[in-house]
Design an enzyme around this catalytic site. Structure first.
Site, PDB file in Angstrom:
ATOM      1  N   HIS A   1       6.737 -13.087  75.124  1.00 38.85           N
ATOM      2  CA  HIS A   1       6.751 -14.024  73.990  1.00 38.85           C
ATOM      3  C   HIS A   1       6.438 -13.302  72.684  1.00 38.85           C
ATOM      4  O   HIS A   1       5.786 -12.243  72.675  1.00 38.85           O
ATOM      5  CB  HIS A   1       5.745 -15.163  74.207  1.00 38.85           C
TER       6      HIS A   1
ATOM      7  N   ARG B   1      -0.739 -20.338  74.438  1.00 39.21           N
ATOM      8  CA  ARG B   1       0.339 -21.046  73.740  1.00 39.21           C
ATOM      9  C   ARG B   1       1.618 -21.108  74.557  1.00 39.21           C
ATOM     10  O   ARG B   1       2.568 -21.810  74.174  1.00 39.21           O
ATOM     11  CB  ARG B   1       0.637 -20.361  72.404  1.00 39.21           C
TER      12      ARG B   1
ATOM     13  N   ASP C   1      -1.274 -15.936  77.631  1.00 38.62           N
ATOM     14  CA  ASP C   1      -1.456 -16.559  76.323  1.00 38.62           C
ATOM     15  C   ASP C   1      -1.460 -18.084  76.441  1.00 38.62           C
ATOM     16  O   ASP C   1      -0.574 -18.674  77.056  1.00 38.62           O
ATOM     17  CB  ASP C   1      -0.330 -16.107  75.388  1.00 38.62           C
TER      18      ASP C   1
ATOM     19  N   CYS D   1       2.954 -14.350  80.480  1.00 38.11           N
ATOM     20  CA  CYS D   1       1.715 -13.920  79.837  1.00 38.11           C
ATOM     21  C   CYS D   1       0.653 -15.014  79.943  1.00 38.11           C
ATOM     22  O   CYS D   1       0.967 -16.201  80.008  1.00 38.11           O
ATOM     23  CB  CYS D   1       1.993 -13.582  78.370  1.00 38.11           C
TER      24      CYS D   1
ATOM     25  N   CYS E   1       2.773 -11.482  71.035  1.00 37.36           N
ATOM     26  CA  CYS E   1       1.957 -11.187  72.216  1.00 37.36           C
ATOM     27  C   CYS E   1       0.805 -10.249  71.845  1.00 37.36           C
ATOM     28  O   CYS E   1       1.025  -9.131  71.377  1.00 37.36           O
ATOM     29  CB  CYS E   1       2.820 -10.549  73.301  1.00 37.36           C
TER      30      CYS E   1
END
Length: 213
Positions: free
Chosen positions: A98, A46, A44, A42, A101
């Site tokens: 994750h 993080r 993302d 992803c 999400c």
């Protein structure tokens, strides 16, 4: 938040640290890449693939998008898979989702998200395929987490459907396809232990592209 100029300061510090530990580091890096893993994750901020896996530059080929989607109409991810399999000869392909999400969460909500709609439809299709199981989960957070896992599993199946993966596995015995979930709140990386051989056999009747006997 980190400032723009700080990025370049960090880069200079990183270069110095790498040279201090290995004077030939960048010479070796420039010589080429031969990663064993393709990581599809992803976007993302993080979830940084190299850091959570503890690998160095050159050891991981990476593709990231919202919701770690493997869509057969997406020439980006299809090109990445083809290059990784046919040219880099990766031994493993990992689809990693994750917890928390945003893409999966948005796909669970009944609202118009404009340009994101066709992209999130991929995740909504996963919900449709597994809605009986998901609707039976009364706790919303648990249902959310289960959809994260099921989305990873279905994207792994989409990887296995590709001719490049089928052909390479038949002729070379690799790559193997794995599904992982990164738990943001604990830092743990969880292997969903997807049975590659079983998934491959399950799709052969319809998705055998002439590459598998």
């Amino acid at each position: 938040m980190i400032t723009y100029n700080r990025i370049f300061e960090n880069n200079r510090r990183w270069v110095a640290e790498k040279k201090a530990s290995d004077e030939e580091f960048f010479k070796k890096l420039a010589a080429g890449q031969s990663p064993d893993f393709l990581y599809i994750g992803c976007s993302d901020s993080r979830v940084t693939a190299e850091e959570l896996m503890g690998v160095q530059p050159g050891e991981l080929f990476v593709h990231r998008n919202i919701g770690n989607i493997v869509n057969n109409n997406d020439l980006n991810v299809m090109s990445v898979i083809n290059f990784a399999v046919d040219h880099l000869n990766v031994k493993h392909i990992v689809v990693c989702g994750h917890s928390g999400c945003g893409g999966v969460k948005a796909a669970m909500e009944a609202r118009d998200l404009g340009l994101l709609n066709p992209w999130l439809r991929n995740i909504r299709d996963v919900y449709r395929l597994h809605r009986k199981e998901l609707n039976a989960i009364t706790d919303e957070d648990q249902r959310f987490m289960r959809l994260v896992e099921l989305n990873v599993e279905e994207q792994c199946v989409n990887v296995i459907k590709t001719a490049a993966v089928q052909r390479a596995y038949l002729t070379k015995g690799f790559p193997l396809v794995h599904g992982w979930v990164f738990h943001v709140h604990t830092g743990e990386l969880i292997d969903l232990e997807i049975d590659f051989q079983e998934k491959l056999r399950d799709i052969q009747e319809i998705y055998n592209l002439g590459a598998i006997e």
